[in-house]
Write an enzyme that holds these catalytic residues in place. Structure first.
Site, PDB file in Angstrom:
ATOM      1  N   LYS A 175       0.833  -1.193   0.000  1.00 54.80           N
ATOM      2  CA  LYS A 175       0.000   0.000   0.000  1.00 54.80           C
ATOM      3  C   LYS A 175       0.875   1.253   0.000  1.00 54.80           C
ATOM      4  O   LYS A 175       1.760   1.400   0.832  1.00 54.80           O
ATOM      5  CB  LYS A 175      -0.918  -0.005   1.219  1.00 54.80           C
ATOM      6  CG  LYS A 175      -1.848  -1.218   1.265  1.00 54.80           C
ATOM      7  CD  LYS A 175      -2.615  -1.315   2.558  1.00 54.80           C
ATOM      8  CE  LYS A 175      -1.710  -1.613   3.726  1.00 54.80           C
ATOM      9  NZ  LYS A 175      -2.461  -1.887   4.980  1.00 54.80           N
ATOM     10  N   THR A 207      -8.977   8.414   9.253  1.00 53.14           N
ATOM     11  CA  THR A 207      -8.481   7.227   8.553  1.00 53.14           C
ATOM     12  C   THR A 207      -8.041   6.134   9.524  1.00 53.14           C
ATOM     13  O   THR A 207      -7.280   5.237   9.156  1.00 53.14           O
ATOM     14  CB  THR A 207      -7.299   7.599   7.642  1.00 53.14           C
ATOM     15  OG1 THR A 207      -6.265   8.219   8.439  1.00 53.14           O
ATOM     16  CG2 THR A 207      -7.729   8.542   6.538  1.00 53.14           C
ATOM     17  N   GLY A 209      -7.741   2.883  11.291  1.00 54.03           N
ATOM     18  CA  GLY A 209      -8.135   1.508  10.995  1.00 54.03           C
ATOM     19  C   GLY A 209      -8.271   1.166   9.529  1.00 54.03           C
ATOM     20  O   GLY A 209      -8.837   0.115   9.187  1.00 54.03           O
ATOM     21  N   THR A 210      -7.726   1.997   8.641  1.00 49.50           N
ATOM     22  CA  THR A 210      -7.886   1.706   7.210  1.00 49.50           C
ATOM     23  C   THR A 210      -7.188   0.407   6.810  1.00 49.50           C
ATOM     24  O   THR A 210      -7.696  -0.336   5.970  1.00 49.50           O
ATOM     25  CB  THR A 210      -7.355   2.856   6.347  1.00 49.50           C
ATOM     26  OG1 THR A 210      -6.042   3.214   6.786  1.00 49.50           O
ATOM     27  CG2 THR A 210      -8.252   4.070   6.441  1.00 49.50           C
ATOM     28  N   GLY A 211      -6.026   0.122   7.399  1.00 49.18           N
ATOM     29  CA  GLY A 211      -5.330  -1.118   7.062  1.00 49.18           C
ATOM     30  C   GLY A 211      -6.103  -2.339   7.511  1.00 49.18           C
ATOM     31  O   GLY A 211      -6.210  -3.332   6.776  1.00 49.18           O
ATOM     32  N   CYS A 212      -6.657  -2.277   8.721  1.00 47.47           N
ATOM     33  CA  CYS A 212      -7.497  -3.368   9.223  1.00 47.47           C
ATOM     34  C   CYS A 212      -8.712  -3.565   8.316  1.00 47.47           C
ATOM     35  O   CYS A 212      -9.097  -4.692   7.988  1.00 47.47           O
ATOM     36  CB  CYS A 212      -7.977  -3.059  10.635  1.00 47.47           C
ATOM     37  SG  CYS A 212      -6.697  -2.693  11.843  1.00 47.47           S
TER      38      CYS A 212
END
Length: 266
Positions: A175, A207, A209-212
């Site tokens: 990412k 933003t 928790g976007t990766g989770c």
């Protein structure tokens, strides 16, 4: 038949990241969400003030209990926190070599708190990366796993994604949100080649928790039978909308969560 997805991750009581985010994202993407908790955090939108880890054997027992009774169509792995928990997760999953596993190598919280100790990084490399169908690091996480500087351009992203492939995952979704660029490009590297997914940056501070959210949405799409590229497209589209609609929420004074169920609200 509705797909079942197991998330193995830590808890975020403010609801924006971790297990809480995973359950929301998996559900919003049309699968049934289950959870094995690796640790409890005391956190909110402004940062993490404490972490209380679950004993590694009990992490194993949670995972084993799910598999003993329920069909699992995909697994998402998030925060493992230390080497012993990483080993327990690997031990619990090693008997299911054909099970799709999305590994999000959570290392640092949005506010800067460390969520993976240094000793655990080597164990994650040795035990969890070889089990991963897809590894979904951001640029700092990729650099930590490889022991190199953070990528600053697309060429370096491809180089690092290819190097991560050599550690055992079937695919890398690297990412590019940390690039100093107007766009936020992600690259997918598989044995079949390279594909770029370009995305516009969305102006919001919310933003958390976007990766989770992305890794959980991806696990749900894979569990539903989507081919990897199609699953990435669907998961990224979902996350983009969740970020775009994040400012509709009023959650905390810091980095607020994305709007996981925005498409269900009027």
């Amino acid at each position: 038949m509705i797909a079942n997805v197991l998330s193995i991750a830590g808890s975020d009581p403010s609801g924006g990241a971790g297990i809480q985010s995973d359950i929301k994202a998996i559900s919003a993407n049309g699968a049934f969400a289950m959870a094995a908790i690796t640790g409890l955090t005391a956190q909110n939108t402004q940062g993490v003030s404490g972490v209380h880890l679950v004993p590694p054997l009990f992490v194993y027992d949670q995972i084993a209990a799910v598999f003993a009774d329920i069909r699992v169509d995909a697994v998402k792995i998030g925060m493992v926190a230390n080497a012993e928990i990483a080993r327990s997760v690997a031990d619990a999953l090693r008997s299911y070599p054909d099970l799709p596993v999305v590994l999000d190598p959570v290392m640092v919280a949005k506010g800067g708190a460390s969520l993976l100790d240094d000793d655990a990084i080597a164990i994650v490399r040795e035990t969890l990366l070889p089990l991963a169908t897809v590894l979904t690091p951001n640029l700092p996480e990729a650099a930590h796993l490889l022991g190199v500087s953070v990528a600053t351009n697309r060429d370096e992203m491809v180089e690092q994604a290819s190097a991560l492939m050599g550690l055992g995952p079937d695919a890398i979704l690297l990412k590019g949100g940390h690039l100093a660029a107007e766009e936020s490009p992600d690259c997918l590297v598989t044995n079949a080649g390279l594909r770029w997914f370009d995305g516009a940056r969305i102006s919001t501070k919310n933003t958390h928790g976007t990766g989770c959210t992305l890794s959980s949405a991806l696990a749900a799409q894979i569990a539903k039978g989507q081919a990897l590229t199609d699953a990435v497209v669907a998961a990224k589209s979902y996350v983009a909308r969740a970020i775009a609609d994040a400012d509709q929420l009023s959650v905390g004074a810091g980095h607020g969560p994305t709007h996981h169920f925005s498409s269900f609200y009027s």
